[in-house]
Motif scaffolding. Structure first.
Motif, PDB file in Angstrom:
ATOM      1  N   VAL A 135      34.117  59.871  31.932  1.00  0.00           N
ATOM      2  CA  VAL A 135      33.249  58.712  32.140  1.00  0.00           C
ATOM      3  C   VAL A 135      34.073  57.441  32.215  1.00  0.00           C
ATOM      4  O   VAL A 135      33.775  56.532  32.993  1.00  0.00           O
ATOM      5  CB  VAL A 135      32.207  58.615  31.002  1.00  0.00           C
ATOM      6  N   GLN A 136      35.135  57.372  31.414  1.00  0.00           N
ATOM      7  CA  GLN A 136      36.003  56.197  31.424  1.00  0.00           C
ATOM      8  C   GLN A 136      36.627  56.001  32.795  1.00  0.00           C
ATOM      9  O   GLN A 136      36.714  54.873  33.288  1.00  0.00           O
ATOM     10  CB  GLN A 136      37.082  56.345  30.354  1.00  0.00           C
ATOM     11  N   SER A 137      37.036  57.078  33.431  1.00  0.00           N
ATOM     12  CA  SER A 137      37.627  56.979  34.761  1.00  0.00           C
ATOM     13  C   SER A 137      36.594  56.496  35.778  1.00  0.00           C
ATOM     14  O   SER A 137      36.901  55.678  36.645  1.00  0.00           O
ATOM     15  CB  SER A 137      38.183  58.340  35.196  1.00  0.00           C
ATOM     16  N   VAL A 138      35.360  57.010  35.669  1.00  0.00           N
ATOM     17  CA  VAL A 138      34.301  56.593  36.580  1.00  0.00           C
ATOM     18  C   VAL A 138      34.001  55.109  36.404  1.00  0.00           C
ATOM     19  O   VAL A 138      33.915  54.352  37.387  1.00  0.00           O
ATOM     20  CB  VAL A 138      33.023  57.426  36.347  1.00  0.00           C
ATOM     21  N   VAL A 139      33.867  54.672  35.151  1.00  0.00           N
ATOM     22  CA  VAL A 139      33.563  53.268  34.872  1.00  0.00           C
ATOM     23  C   VAL A 139      34.698  52.374  35.361  1.00  0.00           C
ATOM     24  O   VAL A 139      34.464  51.331  35.990  1.00  0.00           O
ATOM     25  CB  VAL A 139      33.323  53.064  33.359  1.00  0.00           C
ATOM     26  N   SER A 140      35.947  52.771  35.090  1.00  0.00           N
ATOM     27  CA  SER A 140      37.096  51.967  35.511  1.00  0.00           C
ATOM     28  C   SER A 140      37.163  51.866  37.030  1.00  0.00           C
ATOM     29  O   SER A 140      37.457  50.803  37.580  1.00  0.00           O
ATOM     30  CB  SER A 140      38.389  52.582  34.968  1.00  0.00           C
ATOM     31  N   GLY A 141      36.888  52.985  37.714  1.00  0.00           N
ATOM     32  CA  GLY A 141      36.916  52.981  39.171  1.00  0.00           C
ATOM     33  C   GLY A 141      35.852  52.077  39.760  1.00  0.00           C
ATOM     34  O   GLY A 141      36.127  51.279  40.671  1.00  0.00           O
ATOM     35  N   LEU A 142      34.633  52.175  39.237  1.00  0.00           N
ATOM     36  CA  LEU A 142      33.551  51.309  39.713  1.00  0.00           C
ATOM     37  C   LEU A 142      33.850  49.848  39.410  1.00  0.00           C
ATOM     38  O   LEU A 142      33.608  48.962  40.239  1.00  0.00           O
ATOM     39  CB  LEU A 142      32.228  51.727  39.061  1.00  0.00           C
ATOM     40  N   PHE A 143      34.392  49.603  38.217  1.00  0.00           N
ATOM     41  CA  PHE A 143      34.714  48.240  37.825  1.00  0.00           C
ATOM     42  C   PHE A 143      35.763  47.653  38.757  1.00  0.00           C
ATOM     43  O   PHE A 143      35.675  46.498  39.180  1.00  0.00           O
ATOM     44  CB  PHE A 143      35.213  48.227  36.377  1.00  0.00           C
ATOM     45  N   LEU A 144      36.781  48.452  39.099  1.00  0.00           N
ATOM     46  CA  LEU A 144      37.836  47.994  39.992  1.00  0.00           C
ATOM     47  C   LEU A 144      37.277  47.675  41.372  1.00  0.00           C
ATOM     48  O   LEU A 144      37.635  46.664  41.990  1.00  0.00           O
ATOM     49  CB  LEU A 144      38.933  49.048  40.097  1.00  0.00           C
ATOM     50  N   ALA A 145      36.387  48.536  41.877  1.00  0.00           N
ATOM     51  CA  ALA A 145      35.789  48.306  43.189  1.00  0.00           C
ATOM     52  C   ALA A 145      35.012  46.999  43.216  1.00  0.00           C
ATOM     53  O   ALA A 145      35.110  46.206  44.165  1.00  0.00           O
ATOM     54  CB  ALA A 145      34.874  49.476  43.562  1.00  0.00           C
ATOM     55  N   VAL A 146      34.248  46.748  42.149  1.00  0.00           N
ATOM     56  CA  VAL A 146      33.484  45.504  42.062  1.00  0.00           C
ATOM     57  C   VAL A 146      34.414  44.294  42.030  1.00  0.00           C
ATOM     58  O   VAL A 146      34.177  43.286  42.703  1.00  0.00           O
ATOM     59  CB  VAL A 146      32.569  45.518  40.814  1.00  0.00           C
ATOM     60  N   VAL A 147      35.506  44.409  41.262  1.00  0.00           N
ATOM     61  CA  VAL A 147      36.457  43.298  41.149  1.00  0.00           C
ATOM     62  C   VAL A 147      37.097  42.986  42.493  1.00  0.00           C
ATOM     63  O   VAL A 147      37.237  41.818  42.876  1.00  0.00           O
ATOM     64  CB  VAL A 147      37.549  43.622  40.100  1.00  0.00           C
ATOM     65  N   VAL A 148      37.487  44.013  43.245  1.00  0.00           N
ATOM     66  CA  VAL A 148      38.108  43.796  44.553  1.00  0.00           C
ATOM     67  C   VAL A 148      37.134  43.108  45.502  1.00  0.00           C
ATOM     68  O   VAL A 148      37.507  42.186  46.249  1.00  0.00           O
ATOM     69  CB  VAL A 148      38.587  45.140  45.144  1.00  0.00           C
ATOM     70  N   ILE A 149      35.872  43.521  45.474  1.00  0.00           N
ATOM     71  CA  ILE A 149      34.856  42.887  46.320  1.00  0.00           C
ATOM     72  C   ILE A 149      34.687  41.429  45.937  1.00  0.00           C
ATOM     73  O   ILE A 149      34.653  40.531  46.798  1.00  0.00           O
ATOM     74  CB  ILE A 149      33.510  43.638  46.207  1.00  0.00           C
ATOM     75  N   ILE A 150      34.605  41.161  44.630  1.00  0.00           N
ATOM     76  CA  ILE A 150      34.443  39.784  44.158  1.00  0.00           C
ATOM     77  C   ILE A 150      35.658  38.950  44.535  1.00  0.00           C
ATOM     78  O   ILE A 150      35.532  37.785  44.960  1.00  0.00           O
ATOM     79  CB  ILE A 150      34.215  39.764  42.633  1.00  0.00           C
ATOM     80  N   GLN A 151      36.859  39.505  44.397  1.00  0.00           N
ATOM     81  CA  GLN A 151      38.066  38.785  44.760  1.00  0.00           C
ATOM     82  C   GLN A 151      38.064  38.409  46.235  1.00  0.00           C
ATOM     83  O   GLN A 151      38.468  37.302  46.610  1.00  0.00           O
ATOM     84  CB  GLN A 151      39.300  39.624  44.453  1.00  0.00           C
ATOM     85  N   THR A 152      37.619  39.323  47.078  1.00  0.00           N
ATOM     86  CA  THR A 152      37.551  39.053  48.515  1.00  0.00           C
ATOM     87  C   THR A 152      36.598  37.892  48.807  1.00  0.00           C
ATOM     88  O   THR A 152      36.923  36.983  49.582  1.00  0.00           O
ATOM     89  CB  THR A 152      37.086  40.304  49.278  1.00  0.00           C
ATOM     90  N   VAL A 153      35.436  37.909  48.165  1.00  0.00           N
ATOM     91  CA  VAL A 153      34.459  36.841  48.356  1.00  0.00           C
ATOM     92  C   VAL A 153      35.004  35.507  47.865  1.00  0.00           C
ATOM     93  O   VAL A 153      34.892  34.473  48.528  1.00  0.00           O
ATOM     94  CB  VAL A 153      33.138  37.187  47.647  1.00  0.00           C
ATOM     95  N   LEU A 154      35.633  35.526  46.677  1.00  0.00           N
ATOM     96  CA  LEU A 154      36.169  34.285  46.114  1.00  0.00           C
ATOM     97  C   LEU A 154      37.307  33.738  46.968  1.00  0.00           C
ATOM     98  O   LEU A 154      37.442  32.515  47.133  1.00  0.00           O
ATOM     99  CB  LEU A 154      36.663  34.542  44.685  1.00  0.00           C
ATOM    100  N   SER A 155      38.137  34.617  47.509  1.00  0.00           N
ATOM    101  CA  SER A 155      39.244  34.164  48.362  1.00  0.00           C
ATOM    102  C   SER A 155      38.706  33.485  49.615  1.00  0.00           C
ATOM    103  O   SER A 155      39.218  32.459  50.059  1.00  0.00           O
ATOM    104  CB  SER A 155      40.144  35.345  48.758  1.00  0.00           C
ATOM    105  N   ARG A 156      37.645  34.050  50.198  1.00  0.00           N
ATOM    106  CA  ARG A 156      37.044  33.434  51.376  1.00  0.00           C
ATOM    107  C   ARG A 156      36.420  32.096  51.029  1.00  0.00           C
ATOM    108  O   ARG A 156      36.495  31.132  51.808  1.00  0.00           O
ATOM    109  CB  ARG A 156      35.980  34.368  51.964  1.00  0.00           C
ATOM    110  N   THR A 157      35.823  32.003  49.846  1.00  0.00           N
ATOM    111  CA  THR A 157      35.233  30.738  49.395  1.00  0.00           C
ATOM    112  C   THR A 157      36.286  29.659  49.266  1.00  0.00           C
ATOM    113  O   THR A 157      36.076  28.505  49.663  1.00  0.00           O
ATOM    114  CB  THR A 157      34.526  30.927  48.050  1.00  0.00           C
ATOM    115  N   GLN A 158      37.460  30.014  48.717  1.00  0.00           N
ATOM    116  CA  GLN A 158      38.526  29.041  48.537  1.00  0.00           C
ATOM    117  C   GLN A 158      39.140  28.611  49.857  1.00  0.00           C
ATOM    118  O   GLN A 158      39.733  27.542  49.941  1.00  0.00           O
ATOM    119  CB  GLN A 158      39.609  29.619  47.625  1.00  0.00           C
TER     120      GLN A 158
END
Length: 332
Positions: A307-330
């Protein structure tokens, strides 16, 4: 007409600058903010979570991947990647166990020299031969893991640490704080000083931001790349050596998947995968965040380790998406 333009231009500029500041804060400190939220949730949900012994356990278990992640941060800041750190970590532990027969100095110098040379070879292939970092370090992952198995009879021979002083470094500490934790924090502090207070650190950010522009400005791009891969090898070797002292043995099978955990922690901490932006403070928050998630899953008890691997993987995917959005905003 001119009055209308002047009136509307001011608020638009201020609004854009405000969005960029908010995006920058979220990108740089998002992991720390989420970490604080999880700590509060853990303290409310689990009676044994907010205890000194549990925090000591989290800090100790985080110290080894943190040292590896420090070196990984340097590499990713240049726009590179190092997939070999898990295998180098295992090699560092095995060599430290064998070197402990010569005392503390042998237990530390042997893995640092060998792992530093591995980083040097990979850096030369990436920086001078212009080979893709992914391919070079993937080959390093396989080759070094094979070397570990070769010197341990296929993994069946686990060398034991023979020097009690070296074992004390891995297991002892000051005021209930393990030496491994102190060394990991020292690595973060030293790395932060290098990145923020030296020309070499500025060059690392510049190369990651634009390699062609860095070359045009006369920066030693090849030397910068070579240096970060050496640093990554040294950090992985040091972490492996300390882990051998902690476990009193050089286990040849450790470190599998560590490279992915290190990359996850670095990216979650706000460092862009394309390079040019990030910090070791963010990496520290990313490592602790993953450790706290794992600890909270263990606190539940009824959930499996997968479960830890699943949560970490999903968390990483969300972070990468958020980073992409924030980079475009900047960039707007």
């Amino acid at each position: 007409m001119s009055v209308t333009i002047e009136t509307s231009a001011g608020p638009t500029t201020d609004s854009q600058a405000r969005r960029e500041r908010v995006a920058g804060i979220l990108q740089g400190y998002g992991a720390a903010i989420v970490l604080v939220i999880l700590l509060v949730v853990g303290a409310v949900s689990f009676p044994t979570f907010f205890t000194p012994s549990n925090f000591t356990n989290i800090a100790t278990q985080s110290s080894f991947p943190l040292i590896v992640a420090v070196g990984m941060t340097f590499v990713i800041l240049t726009g590179g990647i190092d997939l070999s750190v898990g295998s180098v970590f295992a090699l560092g532990g095995v060599l430290a166990a064998y070197g402990s027969a010569l005392g503390v100095l042998g237990a530390l110098l042997l893995p640092l020299v060998v792992c530093g040379v591995i980083g040097l070879v990979q850096g030369l292939l990436v920086a001078c031969a212009k080979m893709a970092p992914f391919i070079v370090t993937l080959a390093g992952l396989l080759a070094v893991r094979g070397l570990v198995l070769a010197i341990t009879a296929g993994g069946s021979n686990t060398p034991l640490v023979k020097d009690p002083a070296f074992t004390a470094i891995g297991q002892g500490g000051v005021f209930s704080i393990h030496w491994t934790v102190i060394i990991a924090i020292a690595a973060v502090v030293i790395g932060t000083i290098v990145l923020t207070r030296t020309r070499g650190g500025q060059a690392i950010f510049a190369v990651g931001g634009s390699e062609s522009a860095s070359t045009f400005m006369g920066l030693p791009v090849a030397r910068v790349k070579l240096t970060v891969y050496i640093a990554s090898g040294l950090c992985a070797g040091l972490a492996g050596a300390l882990n051998a002292g902690y476990s009193s043995s050089g286990v040849p099978t450790v470190g599998v998947g560590l490279e992915l955990s290190a990359i996850s922690a670095v990216v979650i901490g706000g460092t862009l995968l394309v390079g040019g932006r990030g910090s070791l403070v963010g990496t520290l928050a990313g490592v602790l965040l993953l450790s706290v998630i794992q600890n909270m899953i263990n606190q539940v008890g009824s959930l499996s380790s997968s479960v830890q691997s699943v949560v970490s993987g999903l968390f990483l995917a969300v972070v990468v998406i958020i980073q992409t959005v924030l980079s475009r905003t900047q960039r707007l």
